[in-house]
Design an enzyme around this catalytic site. Structure first.
Site: not given
Ligand SMILES: [Zn+2]
Length: 323
Positions: A62, A158, A188, A211
């Site tokens: 993402h 992230d 996400e 991820d």
């Molecule tokens: Zn993530």
């Protein structure tokens, strides 16, 4: 190349719903290595390498990060905000931010209260603030990007670290009969919304999300609270389950076999909170065998997230061996 790509990705803000700048960069970089790239209604960037009668394998990472949206501008020029995704006020408080307009600001908390965040863009009145932001504009944390050699600390790891791994996989695609569909997804952090529609449209035979996961291998006050999930630098983590999915046993097996074949270390991960894109994808249509390959990350959702590039390189090699 992996580090170079990661550092570039970390310099492009893109909170949930506003990922297009990030998608522009990724698309330009990966275009030479795939047969087609496309954007869908949700803003997902879908990159396809044609197959020769094999399986259709969907890989996702993402593009969005957690952020803020302006809800009101006060007479004294302060911006009231709401959050996009799982912002933890305790670790985000007192951050520098960048507004949609490019204007800088700082994020702070009302005095004498718990948790109500606001942004100060340096304006002394409403009119001044309105030159820099409107109701509905996004804001993103603007943190320091620290290159520590084998490790990098920055906001947005992230999941820009997952995006960097996926880009590297596309640059090194093996000669395979399988069709590879790499999707750089949107939204996400607000509930895997981009992945949900992309999963339906792609209709894959197998899906793997890239991820971050929690690396809880940090000093702690109580030894009884020793739940670490994963450890930084011990290899990419094969997810067994989180709150969004119980990974399909065949996909877990495929990832562990691939790690053995590639000769790289890996660890298993059981996460008791959180979810990834495959949480949405695996429940699509008649069900999709799915799993997640995680990049261990300390301080997830803080402006100083930290990953180890060797874990990311391992993830590239594991995925390449599966395709
Ligand atoms: Zn993530």
């Amino acid at each position: 190349m992996l580090k170079e790509t990661l550092l570039k990705l970390l310099s492009i803000p893109g909170p949930s719903g506003y990922e297009s700048a990030c998608a522009d960069y990724i698309e330009a970089e990966v275009k030479p290595f795939v047969d087609a790239t496309a954007r869908d209604v949700m803003g997902n960037l879908i990159c396809t390498k044609k197959g020769r009668g094999g399986k259709r394998i969907m890989l996702t990472a993402h593009m969005d990060e957690i952020g803020f949206v302006v809800t009101a501008i006060e007479d004294k020029g302060f911006l009231r905000v709401t959050t996009l995704g799982g912002v933890n006020p305790k670790v985000t408080l007192a951050s520098h931010v960048v507004m949609k307009s490019g204007a800088p600001g700082v994020l702070f908390q009302e005095s004498g209260s718990e948790g109500q965040l606001f942004i100060d863009v340096g304006a002394s009145c409403r009119e001044e603030a309105e030159q820099l932001a409107q109701v509905g504009d996004w804001a993103a944390v603007r943190g320091v990007i620290s290159d520590m050699g084998n490790r990098v600390a920055a906001p947005y790891l992230d999941d820009r670290s997952g995006c960097a791994v996926l880009m590297e996989v596309l640059r090194n695609l093996p000669d395979t009969d399988n069709e590879i569909v790499a999707v750089f997804t949107t939204q996400e952090e607000v509930g895997c919304r981009g992945a949900q529609t992309a999963g339906y449209a792609v209709d894959p035979d197998m899906a793997i999300a890239l991820d971050v996961t929690i690396a809880g291998d940090i000093p702690r006050a109580s030894e009884t609270n020793s739940y670490v999930v994963s450890r930084l630098g011990q290899g990419a983590a094969v997810k067994i389950m989180d709150r969004g999915i119980i990974a399909h046993p065949d996909v877990v097996q495929a990832m562990e076999d691939a790690a053995r074949k590639a000769g790289v270390s890996w660890q298993r991960e059981v996460l008791t909170g959180g979810a990834t894109d495959v949480g949405a994808i695996h429940k699509g249509r008649g069900g999709v065998p799915s799993g997640t390959l995680s990049i261990p990350c300390r301080y997830v959702h803080a402006p100083c997230e930290m990953v180890d590039l060797r874990d990311m390189e391992g993830a590239v090699r594991i995925l390449t061996a599966i395709l």
